[in-house]
Design a protein around this motif. Structure first.
Motif, PDB file in Angstrom:
ATOM      1  N   PRO A  73       5.468  48.966 -84.548  1.00  0.00           N
ATOM      2  CA  PRO A  73       7.284  49.699 -83.974  1.00  0.00           C
ATOM      3  C   PRO A  73       6.291  49.780 -82.390  1.00  0.00           C
ATOM      4  O   PRO A  73       6.971  49.510 -81.521  1.00  0.00           O
ATOM      5  CB  PRO A  73       7.047  50.552 -84.094  1.00  0.00           C
ATOM      6  CG  PRO A  73       6.365  51.304 -85.258  1.00  0.00           C
ATOM      7  CD  PRO A  73       5.464  49.988 -85.697  1.00  0.00           C
ATOM      8  N   GLU A  74       5.034  49.909 -82.023  1.00  0.00           N
ATOM      9  CA  GLU A  74       5.100  50.105 -81.012  1.00  0.00           C
ATOM     10  C   GLU A  74       4.562  48.714 -79.804  1.00  0.00           C
ATOM     11  O   GLU A  74       3.942  48.936 -77.622  1.00  0.00           O
ATOM     12  CB  GLU A  74       2.967  51.166 -80.363  1.00  0.00           C
ATOM     13  CG  GLU A  74       1.642  49.886 -80.930  1.00  0.00           C
ATOM     14  CD  GLU A  74       2.154  50.016 -82.656  1.00  0.00           C
ATOM     15  OE1 GLU A  74       0.817  49.181 -83.211  1.00  0.00           O
ATOM     16  OE2 GLU A  74       2.420  50.080 -83.060  1.00  0.00           O
ATOM     17  N   LEU A  75       4.700  47.864 -80.120  1.00  0.00           N
ATOM     18  CA  LEU A  75       4.187  46.606 -79.951  1.00  0.00           C
ATOM     19  C   LEU A  75       5.689  45.826 -78.952  1.00  0.00           C
ATOM     20  O   LEU A  75       6.041  44.446 -78.830  1.00  0.00           O
ATOM     21  CB  LEU A  75       3.363  45.579 -80.375  1.00  0.00           C
ATOM     22  CG  LEU A  75       2.024  46.222 -80.788  1.00  0.00           C
ATOM     23  CD1 LEU A  75       1.350  44.605 -81.884  1.00  0.00           C
ATOM     24  CD2 LEU A  75       1.267  46.328 -79.435  1.00  0.00           C
ATOM     25  N   TYR A  76       6.537  46.564 -80.204  1.00  0.00           N
ATOM     26  CA  TYR A  76       7.977  45.848 -79.763  1.00  0.00           C
ATOM     27  C   TYR A  76       8.074  45.879 -78.279  1.00  0.00           C
ATOM     28  O   TYR A  76       8.175  46.656 -77.518  1.00  0.00           O
ATOM     29  CB  TYR A  76       9.304  46.847 -80.484  1.00  0.00           C
ATOM     30  CG  TYR A  76      10.505  46.282 -79.900  1.00  0.00           C
ATOM     31  CD1 TYR A  76      11.040  44.649 -80.818  1.00  0.00           C
ATOM     32  CD2 TYR A  76      10.839  46.852 -79.052  1.00  0.00           C
ATOM     33  CE1 TYR A  76      12.887  44.631 -80.957  1.00  0.00           C
ATOM     34  CE2 TYR A  76      12.497  46.339 -78.576  1.00  0.00           C
ATOM     35  CZ  TYR A  76      13.362  45.356 -79.548  1.00  0.00           C
ATOM     36  OH  TYR A  76      15.057  44.682 -79.661  1.00  0.00           O
ATOM     37  N   GLY A  77       8.633  44.469 -78.089  1.00  0.00           N
ATOM     38  CA  GLY A  77       8.675  43.941 -76.299  1.00  0.00           C
ATOM     39  C   GLY A  77       7.676  43.721 -75.372  1.00  0.00           C
ATOM     40  O   GLY A  77       8.316  43.585 -74.374  1.00  0.00           O
ATOM     41  N   ILE A  78       6.886  44.439 -76.229  1.00  0.00           N
ATOM     42  CA  ILE A  78       5.486  44.417 -75.593  1.00  0.00           C
ATOM     43  C   ILE A  78       4.855  42.908 -74.749  1.00  0.00           C
ATOM     44  O   ILE A  78       4.705  42.843 -73.562  1.00  0.00           O
ATOM     45  CB  ILE A  78       3.879  44.345 -75.957  1.00  0.00           C
ATOM     46  CG1 ILE A  78       3.050  45.242 -74.387  1.00  0.00           C
ATOM     47  CG2 ILE A  78       3.576  43.807 -77.073  1.00  0.00           C
ATOM     48  CD1 ILE A  78       1.673  45.800 -75.949  1.00  0.00           C
ATOM     49  N   ARG A  79       5.646  41.718 -74.834  1.00  0.00           N
ATOM     50  CA  ARG A  79       5.478  40.400 -74.318  1.00  0.00           C
ATOM     51  C   ARG A  79       5.797  40.321 -72.973  1.00  0.00           C
ATOM     52  O   ARG A  79       6.098  39.890 -72.420  1.00  0.00           O
ATOM     53  CB  ARG A  79       5.233  39.488 -75.139  1.00  0.00           C
ATOM     54  CG  ARG A  79       4.755  39.358 -76.228  1.00  0.00           C
ATOM     55  CD  ARG A  79       4.573  37.645 -77.317  1.00  0.00           C
ATOM     56  NE  ARG A  79       6.451  38.119 -78.291  1.00  0.00           N
ATOM     57  CZ  ARG A  79       6.576  37.553 -78.126  1.00  0.00           C
ATOM     58  NH1 ARG A  79       6.644  35.781 -78.563  1.00  0.00           N
ATOM     59  NH2 ARG A  79       8.311  37.350 -79.166  1.00  0.00           N
ATOM     60  N   PHE A  80       7.092  41.355 -73.030  1.00  0.00           N
ATOM     61  CA  PHE A  80       7.996  40.418 -71.856  1.00  0.00           C
ATOM     62  C   PHE A  80       8.130  42.504 -70.480  1.00  0.00           C
ATOM     63  O   PHE A  80       8.340  42.760 -69.849  1.00  0.00           O
ATOM     64  CB  PHE A  80       9.345  41.259 -72.765  1.00  0.00           C
ATOM     65  CG  PHE A  80       9.717  40.115 -72.874  1.00  0.00           C
ATOM     66  CD1 PHE A  80      10.070  38.410 -73.150  1.00  0.00           C
ATOM     67  CD2 PHE A  80       9.991  40.251 -74.577  1.00  0.00           C
ATOM     68  CE1 PHE A  80       9.955  37.924 -73.391  1.00  0.00           C
ATOM     69  CE2 PHE A  80       9.850  39.222 -75.858  1.00  0.00           C
ATOM     70  CZ  PHE A  80       9.937  38.054 -75.245  1.00  0.00           C
ATOM     71  N   ARG A  81       7.384  43.321 -71.370  1.00  0.00           N
ATOM     72  CA  ARG A  81       7.135  44.152 -70.120  1.00  0.00           C
ATOM     73  C   ARG A  81       6.423  44.393 -69.011  1.00  0.00           C
ATOM     74  O   ARG A  81       5.197  43.709 -69.294  1.00  0.00           O
ATOM     75  CB  ARG A  81       6.468  45.164 -71.650  1.00  0.00           C
ATOM     76  CG  ARG A  81       7.692  45.795 -72.304  1.00  0.00           C
ATOM     77  CD  ARG A  81       6.846  47.389 -72.506  1.00  0.00           C
ATOM     78  NE  ARG A  81       7.293  47.318 -74.228  1.00  0.00           N
ATOM     79  CZ  ARG A  81       6.701  48.287 -75.086  1.00  0.00           C
ATOM     80  NH1 ARG A  81       5.928  48.116 -74.709  1.00  0.00           N
ATOM     81  NH2 ARG A  81       7.076  48.294 -76.579  1.00  0.00           N
ATOM     82  N   PRO A  82       6.847  44.852 -67.950  1.00  0.00           N
ATOM     83  CA  PRO A  82       6.681  44.178 -66.690  1.00  0.00           C
ATOM     84  C   PRO A  82       4.911  45.323 -66.967  1.00  0.00           C
ATOM     85  O   PRO A  82       4.704  46.166 -66.623  1.00  0.00           O
ATOM     86  CB  PRO A  82       6.880  44.509 -65.419  1.00  0.00           C
ATOM     87  CG  PRO A  82       8.026  44.646 -66.468  1.00  0.00           C
ATOM     88  CD  PRO A  82       8.017  44.986 -68.072  1.00  0.00           C
ATOM     89  N   GLY A  83       3.603  44.324 -66.607  1.00  0.00           N
ATOM     90  CA  GLY A  83       2.500  45.346 -66.523  1.00  0.00           C
ATOM     91  C   GLY A  83       1.736  45.553 -67.765  1.00  0.00           C
ATOM     92  O   GLY A  83       0.601  46.033 -68.135  1.00  0.00           O
ATOM     93  N   ALA A  84       2.498  45.276 -68.869  1.00  0.00           N
ATOM     94  CA  ALA A  84       1.578  45.895 -70.117  1.00  0.00           C
ATOM     95  C   ALA A  84       0.310  44.515 -70.297  1.00  0.00           C
ATOM     96  O   ALA A  84       0.435  43.963 -70.664  1.00  0.00           O
ATOM     97  CB  ALA A  84       2.955  45.693 -71.043  1.00  0.00           C
ATOM     98  N   GLU A  85      -0.712  45.678 -70.844  1.00  0.00           N
ATOM     99  CA  GLU A  85      -1.716  44.787 -71.883  1.00  0.00           C
ATOM    100  C   GLU A  85      -1.415  44.542 -72.334  1.00  0.00           C
ATOM    101  O   GLU A  85      -1.192  44.557 -73.871  1.00  0.00           O
ATOM    102  CB  GLU A  85      -2.504  45.801 -71.737  1.00  0.00           C
ATOM    103  CG  GLU A  85      -4.187  45.625 -72.375  1.00  0.00           C
ATOM    104  CD  GLU A  85      -5.046  44.275 -71.233  1.00  0.00           C
ATOM    105  OE1 GLU A  85      -5.457  43.641 -71.268  1.00  0.00           O
ATOM    106  OE2 GLU A  85      -4.337  44.357 -69.801  1.00  0.00           O
TER     107      GLU A  85
END
Length: 462
Positions: free
Chosen positions: A355-367
């Motif tokens: 669940p911590e990776l939900y949307g991470i590909r779209f979050r600005p500045g996310a690693e």
């Protein structure tokens, strides 16, 4: 039992698809080049801006997905279908330039226009440009927000546009297939389908399939020589044709698998060896690659435009020093199983597994984890097209896509072979390292095309 996919009452609240909702809820206002799909045509023959404008209006009127905008309410993300077509349309000319410079300059102009961000709340999410090269040559560039279109939709869009352009130029009525259902109907169907026992069965499969890894598993690939230089993107290419491709496709037929299955299996062998060179005493026995499925199991969607495709994690065991036959059979079993459970969108898989990776590909500045992408379009775009004295060649609009994962391989089918493009981030890989990986990939494919029974350890590494 799957619910019936049928037209819905458009006056009701229409939810965004789960894939669309992931981006809207986590980064609706952010913009990257990855969010834009570009399509280009080089037209030979007479065409006017008015005719193209009419064809574009009819195209957008035909496909509801091209008139979508999005918002968020208390229930989540929703979509709206505009009643009237709206297409941003710009006309340019490069006739004042030397003939040898017009084509490249025209493409650059279209690329610049395509790079402008879309506003998913106000739309429109499609725009076009026409560049006049001379009286009988033009370039058309179309940019669409990825939120409303996928790979198969791009082919449909070009097919329909050319048929409608023929009609706008005074030709016969466009003979296009009926659209019994469209994307908004499917978005509602998706929510009805993925409930109760169906949702639990699919979720249970992915929890088991991804046990011990995340929903965005790191590839394990690393370039020790990379000095974290500024972010950029480069492309290296690998092509197979002639006798080598004939042997490879013959091997695929013998093993009763598709060329994609074979290419994917051998890529994983190359990745496994690359990791083994870096960590000989501590290398995982499986390789995971991030890919996509068309997700159009319902025949009624064959001619619909929309963002139906779904990302899947493809995890394969490469241990035990397999030969091509064993490795390909493992890959085939995995792919068939993954596609059979591919109805569950990756955002829901992420919520179940990581669940911590939900949307991470779209979050600005996310690693974002350095996962590996590998895709092969099912069909190659048809062309050149000829319509009533007008010839249209498909061209690429040179908009740079920055792989979120660091490395993406795309296998493009050719008439008698395949071309593999490796797009990589320069802050994560050097050109030398990518060339070495592709060299080993080639070596494995060539060696196994000649001796399919050879063990992986018997084929010399780079």
């Amino acid at each position: 039992m799957r619910p019936t996919l049928e037209p819905i009452d458009r006056s009701q609240r229409i939810p965004a698809s789960y894939n669309q909702e992931e981006r809207i809820l986590t980064a609706a206002a952010s913009h990257t080049q990855n969010n834009i799909v570009t399509l280009g045509l080089h037209l030979h023959g007479g065409v006017t801006a008015d005719a193209l404008a009419v064809a574009l209006d009819r195209l957008v009127a035909r496909h509801d997905a091209l008139r979508l905008t999005f918002s968020v309410d208390t229930e989540g993300a929703r979509l709206h279908v505009a009643n009237t077509p709206a297409v941003g349309f710009a006309v340019r000319s490069v006739e004042s330039l030397a003939p040898t410079k017009r084509f490249a300059h025209g493409l650059a102009m279209l690329a610049e226009e395509a790079s402008a961000p879309f506003d998913v709340t106000t739309g429109p999410l499609i725009r076009a440009g026409l560049v006049r090269l001379c009286d009988t040559e033009h370039l058309i560039g179309i940019a669409v927000d990825h939120m409303i279109i996928d790979g198969r939709s791009s082919e449909i869009l070009l097919r329909d546009l050319l048929a409608l352009l023929r009609r706008a130029r005074g030709g016969p009525e466009a003979d296009l297939p009926d659209l019994p259902v469209q994307f908004p109907d499917w978005a509602v169907w998706e929510r009805r389908h993925l409930t109760g026992a169906v949702h639990e069965r699919l979720s249970a499969y992915w929890r088991t399939a991804l046990e011990g890894i995340t929903a965005l598993p790191a590839s394990g690939l690393a370039d020790p020589a990379c000095d974290r230089r500024p972010i950029g993107v480069r492309t290296q290419r690998l092509a197979f044709d002639g006798d080598v491709w004939a042997r490879l496709t013959a091997a695929a037929r013998t093993l009763r698998v598709s060329p994609f299955t074979m290419l994917s299996a051998v890529l994983k062998a190359a990745v496994y060896r690359r990791r083994s060179l870096r960590q000989p005493d501590d290398v995982a026995s499986d390789v995971t690659v991030f890919g996509a499925v068309a997700n159009r199991a319902e025949q009624a969607l064959d001619d619909a435009v929309g963002y139906f495709s779904n990302s899947v994690v493809m995890r394969t065991d490469v241990s035990g020093d397999p030969g091509l036959d064993e490795l390909v059979h493992r890959e085939s079993r995995m792919l068939l199983s993954a596609m059979a459970h591919g109805d569950l969108p990756h955002p829901l898989v992420a919520r179940e597994v990581s669940p911590e990776l939900y949307g991470i590909r779209f979050r600005p500045g996310a690693e974002v984890p350095q996962y590996l992408n590998f895709d092969m379009p099912k069909t190659r775009p048809a062309g050149p097209f000829s319509i009533d004295g007008l010839r249209a060649d498909i061209v690429g609009i040179p908009v740079v896509e920055l792989p979120r994962s660091g490395l993406r391989l795309i296998a493009h089918p050719l008439l008698d072979g395949v071309r593999i493009d490796a797009r990589y981030r320069t802050d994560r890989f050097t050109g030398t390292w990518i060339a070495s990986l592709l060299s080993d990939y080639r070596r494995l494919l060539v060696a196994w095309s000649e001796k399919p029974a050879a063990r992986l350890s018997a084929i010399a590494a780079e």
